[in-house]
Design an enzyme around this catalytic site. Structure first.
Site, PDB file in Angstrom:
ATOM      1  N   TYR A  58      34.172  56.594  34.722  1.00  0.00           N
ATOM      2  CA  TYR A  58      33.008  55.724  34.932  1.00  0.00           C
ATOM      3  C   TYR A  58      32.853  54.831  33.725  1.00  0.00           C
ATOM      4  CZ  TYR A  58      29.770  55.737  38.825  1.00  0.00           C
ATOM      5  OH  TYR A  58      29.151  55.472  40.021  1.00  0.00           O
ATOM      6  N   GLU A  60      30.417  51.724  33.567  1.00  0.00           N
ATOM      7  CA  GLU A  60      29.501  50.626  33.901  1.00  0.00           C
ATOM      8  C   GLU A  60      29.296  49.752  32.674  1.00  0.00           C
ATOM      9  OE1 GLU A  60      26.462  52.050  37.426  1.00  0.00           O
ATOM     10  OE2 GLU A  60      25.880  52.337  35.363  1.00  0.00           O
ATOM     11  N   ASP A 204      37.767  29.045  46.175  1.00  0.00           N
ATOM     12  CA  ASP A 204      38.105  30.391  46.644  1.00  0.00           C
ATOM     13  C   ASP A 204      39.620  30.409  46.841  1.00  0.00           C
ATOM     14  OD1 ASP A 204      38.446  32.826  47.757  1.00  0.00           O
ATOM     15  OD2 ASP A 204      37.000  32.584  49.384  1.00  0.00           O
ATOM     16  N   THR A 230      41.689  36.910  44.810  1.00  0.00           N
ATOM     17  CA  THR A 230      42.066  38.307  45.003  1.00  0.00           C
ATOM     18  C   THR A 230      43.267  38.574  44.104  1.00  0.00           C
ATOM     19  OG1 THR A 230      43.630  37.778  46.773  1.00  0.00           O
ATOM     20  CG2 THR A 230      41.372  38.331  47.444  1.00  0.00           C
ATOM     21  N   LYS A 233      47.168  39.582  47.054  1.00  0.00           N
ATOM     22  CA  LYS A 233      47.924  38.778  48.031  1.00  0.00           C
ATOM     23  C   LYS A 233      49.242  38.354  47.366  1.00  0.00           C
ATOM     24  CE  LYS A 233      43.751  37.904  50.681  1.00  0.00           C
ATOM     25  NZ  LYS A 233      42.713  36.966  51.147  1.00  0.00           N
ATOM     26  N   ARG A 239      44.717  46.037  45.155  1.00  0.00           N
ATOM     27  CA  ARG A 239      43.654  45.476  45.991  1.00  0.00           C
ATOM     28  C   ARG A 239      42.413  45.237  45.127  1.00  0.00           C
ATOM     29  NH1 ARG A 239      43.492  44.545  50.828  1.00  0.00           N
ATOM     30  NH2 ARG A 239      45.645  45.209  50.724  1.00  0.00           N
TER      31      ARG A 239
HETATM   32  C1  LIG Z   1      41.353  37.254  51.451  1.00  0.00           C
HETATM   33  C2  LIG Z   1      40.269  36.275  51.221  1.00  0.00           C
HETATM   34  C3  LIG Z   1      39.011  36.663  50.746  1.00  0.00           C
HETATM   35  C4  LIG Z   1      38.528  38.098  50.648  1.00  0.00           C
HETATM   36  O1  LIG Z   1      39.266  39.065  50.099  1.00  0.00           O
HETATM   37  P1  LIG Z   1      38.895  40.602  50.399  1.00  0.00           P
HETATM   38  O2  LIG Z   1      39.557  41.288  49.258  1.00  0.00           O
HETATM   39  O3  LIG Z   1      39.463  40.920  51.721  1.00  0.00           O
HETATM   40  O4  LIG Z   1      37.427  40.741  50.385  1.00  0.00           O
HETATM   41  C5  LIG Z   1      38.081  35.691  50.462  1.00  0.00           C
HETATM   42  N1  LIG Z   1      38.347  34.396  50.637  1.00  0.00           N
HETATM   43  C6  LIG Z   1      39.525  33.977  51.116  1.00  0.00           C
HETATM   44  C7  LIG Z   1      39.748  32.520  51.276  1.00  0.00           C
HETATM   45  C8  LIG Z   1      40.526  34.903  51.427  1.00  0.00           C
HETATM   46  O5  LIG Z   1      41.682  34.455  51.913  1.00  0.00           O
END
Ligand SMILES: *Cc1c(COP(=O)(O)O)cnc(C)c1O
Length: 409
Positions: A58, A60, A204, A230, A233, A239
């Site tokens: 933990y 925080e 994003d 993220t 990917k 993850r």
């Molecule tokens: C994959 C993705 C997310 C979210 O990712 P998670 O880890 O699944 O919450 C947000 N925005 C875009 C554009 C994505 O492709």
């Protein structure tokens, strides 16, 4: 598959039921083609880090300012992850705590917006993410989203439309990023529009951030106020999520992640993010990222030759979106037939009409070592599966994957 089967061997004595589940999943990943644009195979180093005792910790707060004791190694892990992310992306500030991409977007909104504010983002019918204003998501409930579309003919973002909507609605923030746009967004165009109407620009970059790390896609970092991403990917890490921003937003972003939207961060995941950033900084990752794009271009071309309508006529990234209608099936039917033949991918929206297409990506198969020859083979296998030759194609997919085990023999 030793890295996967070793923990399974330990588990087998204690919990055979769950050992079977993990074995089955490892075999599924190795024995079918992982063509989801959102997935990849992390390195064995990343997997090992995720399975380390840091999972127990933990912590925080932030390095040097924790609410828990015993954080000396947790601090070292998080500091390394932050420094590596800043260096990799040339960012002034990095927050590596978001549990997911969606958590990163939630924190970005929390840092910059108040409930009820107007936000301009790609409309969900064109490829906006759940967090870009879906009524089923906090974003659509707590903010007023206005959606921009795509040009029905070219499938490309129409920057005049974005500008017109920005002038008409005066949003507090503009979001650029999508779950199914296979081209590079023009970050400078978004920046100009945001500046004209006094809006924040949130990128994003959940999908392209791995290509950015490898120098195979333009970076949003110099243009956006806040970049959400993220790590699992194309970037090939664990993850999770991440936020990059300028120094002026650092404090607001950090407070928006913890304590505003999250509690204790997952320290084993943060350590694994650091490992992935370290891997992504090596020349081999740049080679990988460029191969991912080269493979996607070859696969897009081969699919087009087999009758698919590839949206935007191709791709700049790891991602291909295509309409299988000329082959007599819609996206969901195609996904089902491809899955029956051992090829895993997703459906997606298309820039025109209301039918769904298929979305696929080359990040995972490229990690496995596949190249342009295999991409042309995959297009052949697609066509066979859609003709209904499931059993024969399934066998051929098995033969193909056998030559490219994701975690070695
Ligand atoms: C994959 C993705 C997310 C979210 O990712 P998670 O880890 O699944 O919450 C947000 N925005 C875009 C554009 C994505 O492709």
């Amino acid at each position: 598959m030793s890295v996967i089967t070793q923990p399974t061997d330990l588990l087998r004595r204690q919990d055979p039921q769950m050992a079977d589940v993990l074995d089955g999943e490892a075999r599924r990943q190795a024995g079918t083609l992982q063509l989801s644009a959102a997935e990849n195979f992390t390195s064995t180093a990343v997997l090992a880090t995720l399975g380390s005792p840091l999972a127990n910790k933990y912590a925080e707060g932030y390095p040097g300012a924790r609410y828990h004791g015993g954080c000396e190694y947790a601090d070292l892990a998080e500091k390394a992850a932050i420094e590596r992310a800043k260096a990799l992306f040339g960012a002034e500030h990095a927050n590596v705590q978001p549990h997911s991409g969606s958590s990163a977007v939630l924190a970005a909104y929390a840092a910059l917006l108040r409930p009820g504010d107007t936000v301009l983002a790609m409309g969900l019918p064109y490829g906006g993410h759940l967090t870009h204003g879906s009524p089923a998501n906090f974003s659509g409930q707590w903010f007023t989203f206005v959606g921009y579309g795509l040009d029905a003919g070219t499938g490309l973002i129409d920057y005049r439309q974005v500008q017109d909507l920005a002038r008409a609605h005066r949003p507090k923030a503009i979001v650029c990023g999508s779950i199914s746009y296979p081209r590079h967004p023009e970050y400078s165009a978004f920046r100009e529009i945001a500046d004209e109407v006094g809006a924040y620009l949130i990128a994003d970059a959940a999908h392209p951030i791995g290509l950015v790390a490898g120098g195979a896609a333009p970076s949003p970092v110099p243009y956006a106020d806040v970049v959400c991403a993220t790590t699992h990917k194309v970037l090939r890490g664990p993850r999770g999520g991440m936020i990059l921003c300028g120094a002026e937003f650092a404090e607001r972003i950090d407070r928006a992640v913890f304590p505003f939207t999250q509690g204790g961060a997952q320290m084993h995941t943060i350590a694994a993010k650091a490992v992935a950033f370290g891997e992504a900084a090596r020349p081999a990752f740049a080679t990988y990222a460029h191969r991912v794009v080269a493979n996607a271009r070859v696969l897009a071309g081969a699919l087009e030759e087999r009758g698919f309508t590839v949206t935007t006529g191709g791709t700049d990234t790891h991602m291909i979106t295509a309409d299988p209608a000329p082959l007599g099936v819609d996206g969901p039917t195609a996904r089902g037939r491809l899955a029956a033949a051992g090829m895993v991918l997703d459906t997606c929206v298309l820039p025109y009409g209301d039918q769904r297409g298929v979305r696929l990506g080359t990040a995972a198969v490229t990690t496995q070592g596949m190249g342009e020859e295999q991409m042309r083979r995959i297009a052949e296998l697609f066509a066979a599966a859609l003709r209904g030759e499931a059993a024969k194609t399934r066998t051929e997919v098995g033969e193909l994957t056998e030559g490219f085990p994701p975690y070695g023999e």
